[in-house]
Scaffold this motif. Structure first.
Motif: not given
Length: 582
Positions: A130-138, A143-147, A170-174
């Motif tokens: 499930d790659s995209y969470s219902d409560n995440e602004d993809i 957002s850090e993810k979109n950057k 994970g979002l913390d990954s470089t």
């Protein structure tokens, strides 16, 4: 794994490795190819492709197929031109974010936008994610993810590849870690294309396995007093830590100093089970449930040596007072191979190797890299750098001359994994890579087993299942723990000979009993050995990961696969050892 063939981040998935990159298969994307001026296109899979750019209609069809509106695509093409597909995509993502209404509409747009690209680029291996969470602004541009998503897209990776990499790592990954993930997965898919289709297990095998499972489930209920309790897979999902440091590593030994084990798991005898971290969803939950509900310890060997190796370990060993092997192994590529530093280009920023594989890059692959670089006296263009680095990360290539890369030699792999020099020498080159690629990383395993040194000052009786080339035996030996009696079970005659040769060369004074098939190791035979020398102190093993990892496989059947279902024999044998009274 050393076998026959071989903090939570909130993601409800199980991790790889490698193994063999412990990383699942990606379809090779267009980013795997490089067109060198004046030459035909260089393609990651080895096939030449045309350097001709797509027509305007093809560009429009491509982005419309990804879920963007035709009007939006036409506007983006007008701004950037049809050749600059990366800028077009970035603009389309921004348009989508700006035009989206709040959360609910964003989710719909996101699903439409990525569905075509993801399904085209990724095999069924990712169907359970499930790659995209219902409560995440993809699509929130801030957002850090979109950057990171946009950064990866600008580097030439597809949206699907970038999205899966961010979710998995994970979002913390470089960005470097994310590109390593994508490149390694592309390599796994490239290998898959050359493999024959695998036959499914026949009915008689399935029947035998089902009966074995029924027996084990009954035993499991008995030990765990489950009664009629039903376990929900979603409730019992195993999460992966990020970073993957388990209960502590030598540089940070006190992350966790105590854990409460279920009563049924308390030792001795102790047990230690290993397999790839990146598996189909639910595999580690099942493994944990069968092994007395002990939670896995996930560790990446990059914290112990110069190569990554993401693995999960289920064990009932104490976690206090661990200590590393001395001398400490090299922790970076240049520490491990100081002589290659003079040839290492400044734009290759790797300090660690990816997971060591059972196969290596072909001569054609390294020749393509040489040709891609030979026209440039200084630094090559960014697109050439990207192509070369992608290939180097996929295959763990190192620089051995000007514009010249090469795969690691077997002796170098032995050193990185902590094995004695020439440990596998004497067998074929192909067998050496295969056996080493499926082995333990000695320093990592020894750190976990080090607690046994004070507990068994007079030596240890070891049952080694799926022994491979003797990773557990070598780890214990290097820790200074005497091997009194070892029953080693390994299907490969080549690997059994390697272990026997090491046993003799190191002048072991104990007894080595080698067997060839865990399926033939029954209660009577176990009772014979346990009566002979008073029982086992440790049962160690890593069952085959063939059906768990994405590397070198077309199908990932999890623990239902023909090879990986041998895990249940590890549990069966362990359960017998813990039940037999001597």
């Amino acid at each position: 794994m050393d076998g026959n063939t071989s903090g939570e981040d909130g993601n409800d998935i199980d991790w790889s490795t490698e193994d063999e990159l412990e990383i699942e298969s990606f379809t090779l994307s267009s980013s795997s190819s490089l067109t060198v001026p004046g030459r035909e296109a260089i393609v990651g899979s080895g096939e030449a492709s045309s350097s001709q750019g797509p027509s305007n209609s093809k560009v429009v069809d491509h982005f419309v197929g990804m879920g963007f509106s035709g009007k939006m695509v036409a506007k983006a093409i007008q701004e950037h031109g049809e050749e600059n597909t990366d800028s077009i995509l970035e603009t389309l993502l921004t348009y989508s974010a700006l035009e989206s209404s709040p959360q609910e509409q964003q989710q719909v747009d996101c699903d439409d936008q990525f569905s075509s690209d993801s399904k085209a680029s990724f095999p069924d291996d990712f169907s359970d994610i499930d790659s995209y969470s219902d409560n995440e602004d993809i699509l929130n541009p801030t957002s850090e993810k979109n950057k990171k998503l946009l950064s990866l897209v600008n580097m030439g990776y597809t949206v699907g590849e970038a999205s899966i990499a961010i979710e998995r790592c994970g979002l913390d990954s470089t960005v470097v870690e994310l590109t390593d993930f994508i490149c390694a997965a592309q390599m796994a898919r490239a290998e898959d294309a050359h493999l024959p289709l695998e036959e499914k297990p026949r009915l008689n095998h399935a029947y035998k396995k089902r009966k074995l499972l029924e027996y084990e489930l009954l035993k499991k209920k008995k030990h765990m007093r489950l009664g009629n309790k039903t376990i929900d897979e979603d409730d019992e999902a195993v999460h992966l830590p990020n970073p993957m440091v388990g209960f502590g590593i030598p540089s940070e030994p006190c992350l966790k100093t105590h854990r409460n084990l279920p009563e049924a798991a308390l030792g001795p005898p102790y047990f230690y089970y290993e397999n790839v971290a990146l598996t189909p969803k639910g595999v580690w939950s099942t493994i944990s449930r069968f092994l007395y509900d002990v939670q896995p310890e996930f560790v990446d060997s990059k914290y112990f040596c110069a190569a990554a190796r993401k693995r999960g370990y289920v064990h009932n060993l104490p976690i206090e007072n661990r200590f590393p092997l001395i001398p400490l192994p090299p922790h970076t590529i240049h520490e491990a191979f100081p002589l290659i530093r003079k040839w290492w280009p400044s734009w290759d920023t790797r300090t660690k190797l990816n997971c060591l594989l059972t196969s290596i890059a072909s001569a054609k692959s390294t020749e393509r890299i040489r040709k891609a670089l030979e026209d440039y006296d200084g630094e090559p263009p960014l697109r050439v750098q990207k192509y070369v680095l992608d290939e180097c990360r996929k295959w763990n290539l190192v620089w051995v001359g000007r514009n010249k890369v090469a795969p690691l030699e077997p002796d170098e792999v032995e050193m990185l994994l902590g094995f004695p020099k020439n440990h596998t020498r004497g067998i074929s080159r192909t067998d050496r890579y295969k056996s080493l690629g499926n082995s333990f990383q000695i320093d990592t395993v020894a750190y976990h087993l080090s607690v046994l040194k004070d507990m068994f000052p007079n030596g240890i009786n070891l049952l080694s299942l799926f022994s491979g080339i003797g990773g557990a035996e070598i780890a214990l030996h290097r820790l200074g723990i005497r091997l009194k009696n070892v029953v080693s079970v390994e299907i490969s005659a080549v690997n059994r000979n390697v272990v026997r040769s090491w046993w003799e060369q190191t002048n072991q004074r104990g007894n080595l009993y080698d067997l060839d098939d865990v399926q033939q190791l029954n209660g009577d035979r176990l009772e014979h050995y346990m009566t002979l020398f008073g029982g086992f102190d440790l049962v160690v093993g890593g069952s085959p990961c063939n059906n768990l990892t994405g590397s070198n496989r077309l199908h990932r059947d999890g623990l239902e696969g023909k090879e990986s279902s041998l895990f249940y024999h590890y549990y069966r044998i362990l359960d017998l050892v813990r039940s037999i009274k001597t």
